[in-house]
Design a protein around this motif. Structure first.
Motif, short mmCIF file in Angstrom:
data_model
loop_
_atom_site.label_atom_id
_atom_site.label_comp_id
_atom_site.label_asym_id
_atom_site.label_seq_id
_atom_site.Cartn_x
_atom_site.Cartn_y
_atom_site.Cartn_z
N SER A 78 -42.97 15.67 50.28
CA SER A 78 -42.54 16.96 50.79
C SER A 78 -41.61 17.66 49.81
CB SER A 78 -41.89 16.83 52.17
OG SER A 78 -40.67 16.18 52.07
N VAL A 117 -42.11 5.94 54.78
CA VAL A 117 -41.32 7.15 54.66
C VAL A 117 -41.26 7.63 53.21
CG1 VAL A 117 -38.92 7.91 54.68
CG2 VAL A 117 -39.91 6.96 56.71
N VAL A 118 -41.34 6.69 52.28
CA VAL A 118 -41.19 7.06 50.88
C VAL A 118 -42.23 8.09 50.47
CG1 VAL A 118 -42.64 5.24 49.91
CG2 VAL A 118 -40.77 6.13 48.59
N VAL A 141 -41.14 11.59 52.01
CA VAL A 141 -40.00 12.29 51.44
C VAL A 141 -40.29 12.78 50.03
CG1 VAL A 141 -38.31 11.10 52.88
CG2 VAL A 141 -38.80 10.21 50.64
N PHE A 142 -40.95 11.95 49.24
CA PHE A 142 -41.24 12.41 47.88
C PHE A 142 -42.30 13.51 47.90
CE2 PHE A 142 -38.80 10.01 44.90
CZ PHE A 142 -38.43 8.87 45.59
#
Lengths: 625, 252, 314
Positions: free
Chosen positions: A460, A453-454, A457-458
């Protein structure tokens, strides 16, 4: 089967006709008719009455085998010859190796292999074919107008338009071939045809720079093709089959090695790191090429392959490594895009990033991820094509691609700027498509591998930055320039308009496509499916409706407001951009976006990404063995 | 401090009431529409959140709303609003990862992204998600536009970028921006409360304490440069956020 | 200036609770500026009244100006004033801002803020003390409320407008109005040496002896005026038609000119002149049938356009 074969054959026939009939008017007619037929055809095959979903080829098996091999060798030979002629020996070597592998496969194991299904189309292929058929056709229509202006502006380039359109339709044919092929050697043939088309189209204008970039693309894609051929050899030797569906259904341990090779091929074709340089280089080609090959269709073949392999990659270390490569590519490419002011480079890096996201989905391989990945392909193909064509139109009109020169485009070219905004909004904003897809990716990741996920999220957040600052640049008006959108062909407007409508419409219609095609496909593999809940769909429709109200405000100008100048410390001279500077000089104010070259510079970051991903590729092969 | 009384507690309401009674002046005729949509979407977000909707969708709606404000500032075509807009984008880029990671963390513990489900969960989230909670409070400083991370607009006497993102908005429009920020504050404090939702009274107290803490930090610190702000947010997200998720994932 | 699109009820007196200030130094020695800033410090603490020193005219209600205003910053003052939304008040802080003080006669000094802007509150002192400044702000705040209420009630009051002869007692008010209106003219022509701006009260009173002054009054305040005098036996000259900017486009100018004309029953011909850019002054005359007769250049940016009409039936 008939319809599938027709879909592959028809564009090829058109291509040949376009070489024969070289006049502009003949070309227009041919292209327009072909576009309509292909678009309609690719959509209509969803109706089972018009096509058999999967059937055996009626021709004698050996006949087909030798034809495929023959064409492969012919292709390899052509590339070999090109490599020699332009003194790129590495290219020739690669072509030679690939030919060698193909021959070895046929000679050593050809007798043992029985191919049951050469051509088939499941729901996934149908979706891909639909995308290529519609988007590809629209781009072809656009090219009619664009290439005319291109050659008027660039008299120094040789006018080889018949070849250009021949290659476009040959390419469309090959794309259908890729999506409908179940036999891997056949797939490889079509795969390499797209590589060749890409090479010839990148080098279209004949300049030395474009030739260099074309060979770069050729080299890297051939590497992928080599891996592909290697996978076929391995499969023939160990599993006795070269069919894609059999590979997917195989026991996982045995399937991993060929899957790794095929994934490698997919990653080179979709310009993942460390292979991204060829996509950047390909931006020297005329805009329709960038739109068609390098964002909406050819690179989608690469991620299509990775997504096909999703069931094999799921839960394996190989799959996780593939996902990591995709994730790192997404993050780094998004960060690099911040530092670019050339619009086409921004779009190129954004394409690489989104392809990375799809590869991430493929590597994870769960039913949620697969659903998200296909959705991403759907939205990205349409929206990116729109954006590339808009940028091309802008360049055609103003001779520059720099985003800084798009300041105030909302007054200078209102229709175009609105379409660009639709495209940009479609790339990252709720409730538009890509956001839905990213949401789906997030959900897939939290269930499968939360650490990945990291990257999402970064990455996007980075995309937010560069898209919105581009949008802002279009909206800011420092000098009101009179609207001037002349000189753009009607066909170009038609294509742009159709893509805009499609971009927006898809947001409303994708649940239908999802329910009709994507979910059944996913269910057929995993037995279960995920989707966005009804409640959320309703909420997003409301959001879409509200956002759609916004353009109305352009027509309802506030009448009773007082218009004043912008605040410039009270030193305004007659306007919002001129102000009284020191020593009585009148100065002009300029607004320029942030690019953060030192932080997100292309050189540094792409080197870092390349090293990281190259290492991961070694790991990927390592753990598969 | 030095026997200063300062403005009364209700001052923000007086400010908004006054702003509604001022004339509307604009630089570009369409600039105020962006703010109206910003306001509508913020309210929409608040409704979405407080009726127990999907947390991720709430975050995305909030982003959508903020982008309208940023676009409005771009539209105003003035150097100060432009700088404010660019900086606001930097701030959004800075805090977005942490907010999303907080949602992911909550999902990992409660197996749901729905606010209603998270609120009803019997587990006191802050115990399993302390890193995410602390990270979220740091990000709160960004979201509530407080020093040291109030780069994009200037409240009260700060004038370095004049008013930044709100420079060219006046009267009713400026009032709407203020009110929208109040809504945003409640949503964000609501997310803080979610960390304590198992004990509603604790949630209310926590929200109040955190709010007070952020205001205290605002009055103690000076504004930092954007490089530090971006680094602070991302390192916090990476260290506290990802770290917490790592721990939760492996301990499952 | 257009009418404000304000809303909201009377009761809350919101301006009293939240007066936002724009502070500008118009060639002040900084003494008054320091005192203004001192008011913000904890000792005087003007923030407890809700005052915020915003640096942005678009957010400001009160324009605090220090200094005697020179040729360079008069444009800045006008620009900042224009960028303030209604209702707005101007407070001149310090004696330099009030009248120019010892610098009044200097070559580049305009001589106080009211030569350039319509000032509502004067805060004398050198330097003005924080207590005075706070007092001035509070008075300005009262004025803000009054202005807003006044503007809101304008529609109702218009029908109570009275037009008639003005007397010498009206001289100061008419002079103040004249300065405000001609400040707009000065800005238009970039010429701050216009005679109407420089006229003194004494001079104005002398004018009352030779000219016929007409005034338009609403709610006890003079919001428009015009004057006339006979030139020769049969020609009447009408001049200095002024209407407060808040009341433009309501036909007041036309009514004033008509009233003026009716005071010269023996005149067969009426004359006037305006600047070539002064549309709002030309319109009332043109509506009454005046035609341009000649145009001559009076200064760098300004021409004078002469209008005349003959009385009907004459």
């Amino acid at each position: 089967m008939t319809a599938l074969a027709l879909l592959i054959a028809f564009p090829m026939a058109i291509a040949i006709l376009l070489l024969v009939f070289r006049s502009q008017s003949a070309r227009s007619v041919l292209v327009l008719v072909a576009a309509v037929v292909i678009a309609a055809g690719s959509v209509s095959i969803v109706f089972p009455q018009l096509a058999f979903m999967s059937a055996a080829f009626e021709l004698p098996r050996e006949y087909v085998d030798w034809t495929v091999l023959g064409l492969e060798l012919a292709l390899a030979g052509f590339i070999f010859f090109l490599g020699i002629r332009h003194v790129r020996h590495f290219v020739s070597l690669l072509a030679l190796l690939q030919a060698g592998l193909a021959v070895a496969t046929e000679v050593l194991f050809g007798g043992r292999i029985e191919i049951a299904t050469f051509i088939a189309a499941d729901k996934f292929s149908l979706v891909m074919a639909g995308i290529v058929g519609i988007v590809g056709s629209l781009i072809a229509v656009y090219s009619l107008g664009y290439m005319k202006a291109y050659h008027e502006h660039h008299r120094e380039y040789r006018d080889r338009r018949p070849l250009f359109f021949f290659l476009q339709f040959l390419f469309l044919s090959a794309m259908f071939g890729v999506f409908f092929s179940n036999s891997l050697p056949l797939l490889l043939l079509f795969w390499e045809v797209t590589t060749l088309c890409s090479f010839l189209l990148i080098g279209y204008n004949g300049s030395a720079e474009s030739r260099d970039k074309a060979f770069l693309a050729l080299t890297l894609n051939l590497l992928g093709g080599l891996a592909f051929a290697g996978a076929i050899l391995y499969l023939s030797a160990t599993a006795g089959t070269v069919e894609l569906d059999k590979l997917i259904a195989m026991e996982k341990g045995a399937a991993l090695i060929p899957a790794a090779f095929l994934a490698f091929a997919g990653m080179t074709k979709s310009a993942q790191m460390p292979f991204s340089s060829w996509l950047l280089g390909a931006m020297v080609a005329p805009t329709p090429v960038s739109a068609l090959l390098h964002s909406s269709t050819m690179v989608k073949a690469g991620v299509y392959m990775v997504l096909r392999l999703a069931p094999v990659l799921r839960g394996t270390v190989t799959g996780t490594v593939v996902a990591l490569i995709g994730g790192i590519t997404f993050l780094i490419a998004s960060l690099i895009a911040i530092s670019q002011s050339d619009a086409k480079r921004v779009l190129a890096w954004s394409t690489i990033a989104n392809l990375g996201l799809i590869v991430l989905c493929g590597g994870i391989g769960t039913y949620e991820a697969l659903w998200a990945g296909i959705l991403l392909i759907l939205f990205h193909a349409v929206t990116k094509a729109l954006l590339f064509l808009c940028v091309g139109t802008f360049e055609q009109k103003t001779n520059t691609r720099d985003i800084e020169n798009m300041s105030g485009l909302i007054t200078a070219m209102p229709k175009l700027s609105i379409m660009i905004q639709i495209g940009i909004a479609g790339m990252f904003l709720a409730p538009f498509g890509m956001l839905v897809s990213k949401w789906a990716v997030l959900r897939a990741l939290v269930d499968a591998n939360p650490l990945l996920v990291v990257f999402v999220v970064f990455g996007s957040s980075a995309t937010l930055f560069f898209w919105v600052k581009w949008m802002g640049k279009l909206l800011e008006v420092t000098k009101v320039r009179p609207a001037d959108e002349t000189g753009i062909a009607r066909r170009q407007w038609a294509a742009l308009g159709a893509l805009s409508v499609l971009s927006v419409g898809l947001v409303g219609f994708y649940p239908l496509i999802s329910a009709g095609f994507i979910e059944p496909y996913v269910r057929s593999i995993y037995g279960m499916v995920s989707t966005i809940s009804q409640g959320n769909l309703v909420i997003m429709s409301i959001m879409l409706g509200m956002v759609a109200l916004f353009p109305i405000t352009f027509f309802v100008y506030q009448r009773k407001v007082r218009v004043v100048d912008a605040y410039l410390g009270g030193a305004n001279v007659d306007s919002s951009i001129l102000f009284q500077g020191a020593a009585g000089q009148v100065k002009s104010m300029e607004l320029r976006n942030y690019y953060f070259q030192r932080l997100f510079g292309e050189q540094r970051l792409s080197l870092f990404g390349a090293i990281a991903c190259a290492a991961l590729i070694f790991v990927m092969f390592g753990v598969s063995l | 401090m030095q026997s200063r009384r300062g403005p009364p507690l209700l001052q923000p309401f007086y400010d908004v009431a006054k702003l509604f009674r001022k004339e509307t002046i604009v630089v570009r005729r369409s600039q105020n529409f962006y703010v109206y949509f910003f306001f509508v979407f913020i309210v929409f977000t608040a409704v979405l959140f407080f009726t127990g909707g999907d947390l991720l969708l709430t975050i995305f709606a909030l982003t959508l709303a903020s982008i309208f404000l940023v676009l409005g500032a771009y539209k105003a075509s003035s150097p100060y609003s432009f700088i404010g807009a660019e900086r606001e984008l930097i701030l959004m880029m800075a805090y977005e990862p942490m907010v999303l990671l907080a949602a992911v963390g909550m999902y990992l513990v409660t197996r749901s992204f729905i606010v209603l489900d998270i609120a009803r969960s019997p587990r006191l989230l802050v115990l399993t998600l302390p890193g995410l909670f602390v990270g979220f409070v740091v990000i709160l400083v960004f979201k509530l536009r407080k020093s040291p991370f109030d780069l994009s607009a200037s409240h009260h006497a700060h004038q370095e970028i004049v008013r930044g993102i709100t420079t060219e908005f006046s009267g009713r429009t400026l009032a709407l921006i203020e009110i929208a920020h109040w809504y945003e504050t409640t949503v964000v404090l609501g997310m803080v409360a979610l960390f304590f939702a198992a004990l509603p009274w604790l949630a209310a107290v926590a929200a109040g304490v955190v709010f007070f803490l952020v205001i205290l930090v605002d009055n103690v610190f000076a504004r930092v440069k954007w490089q530090l702000a971006l680094a602070a947010a991302w390192i916090t997200a990476a260290a506290l956020g990802v770290g917490n998720i790592l721990v939760v994932f492996f301990l499952r | 200036m257009t009418r404000s699109t304000v809303s909201g009820g009377e009761g809350m007196q919101a301006f009293k609770k939240s007066p936002w200030v724009l502070h500008y130094d118009a060639s002040s020695c900084n003494g008054c500026d320091i005192e203004v800033v001192a008011s913000l410090t904890p000792l005087y603490d003007v923030e407890r009244l809700g005052v915020v020193n915003t640096g942005n005219p678009k957010h400001a209600d009160i324009f605090l100006v220090t200094g005697s205003v020179n040729a360079q910053n008069l444009k800045v003052l006008r620009t900042l004033y224009e960028q303030m939304p209604e209702p707005r008040v101007v407070a001149a802080v310090g004696i330099c801002a009030t009248s120019g003080c010892v610098f009044r006669e200097c070559y580049n000094v305009m001589g106080g803020v009211d030569t350039v802007l319509p000032v509502d509150v004067y805060i004398p002192g050198c330097a003005a003390r924080p207590e005075s400044i706070i007092d001035g702000i509070l008075q300005a705040v009262e004025l803000l409320e009054k202005k807003r209420a006044y503007m809101k009630s304008m529609h109702g009051r218009m029908k109570d407008m009275a037009i008639g002869r003005a007397t010498a007692l009206d001289a100061p008010e008419i002079l103040a109005l004249q300065k405000i209106v001609y400040q707009n003219e000065a800005e238009m022509y970039d010429d701050w040496s216009l005679a109407p701006l420089k006229q003194t009260l004494q001079d104005m009173r002398k004018d009352f002896e030779t000219r016929v002054f007409i005034k338009a009054v609403v709610g006890g305040k003079i919001i428009g005026s015009v004057r006339g005098y006979m030139v020769g036996e049969t020609t009447a000259h009408i001049s200095r038609l002024i209407v407060h900017p808040y009341f433009w486009k309501q036909g007041i100018g036309t009514r004033l000119v008509q009233e003026a004309e009716s005071n010269f029953p023996r005149a067969a011909r009426f004359e006037t002149f305006t600047g070539q850019k002064s549309r709002h002054t030309m319109e009332p005359y043109q509506r009454l049938g005046y035609m341009p007769v000649r145009q001559e250049k009076v200064s760098e940016h300004r021409d004078r356009v002469y209008f005349a009409r003959n009385r009907e039936g004459a």
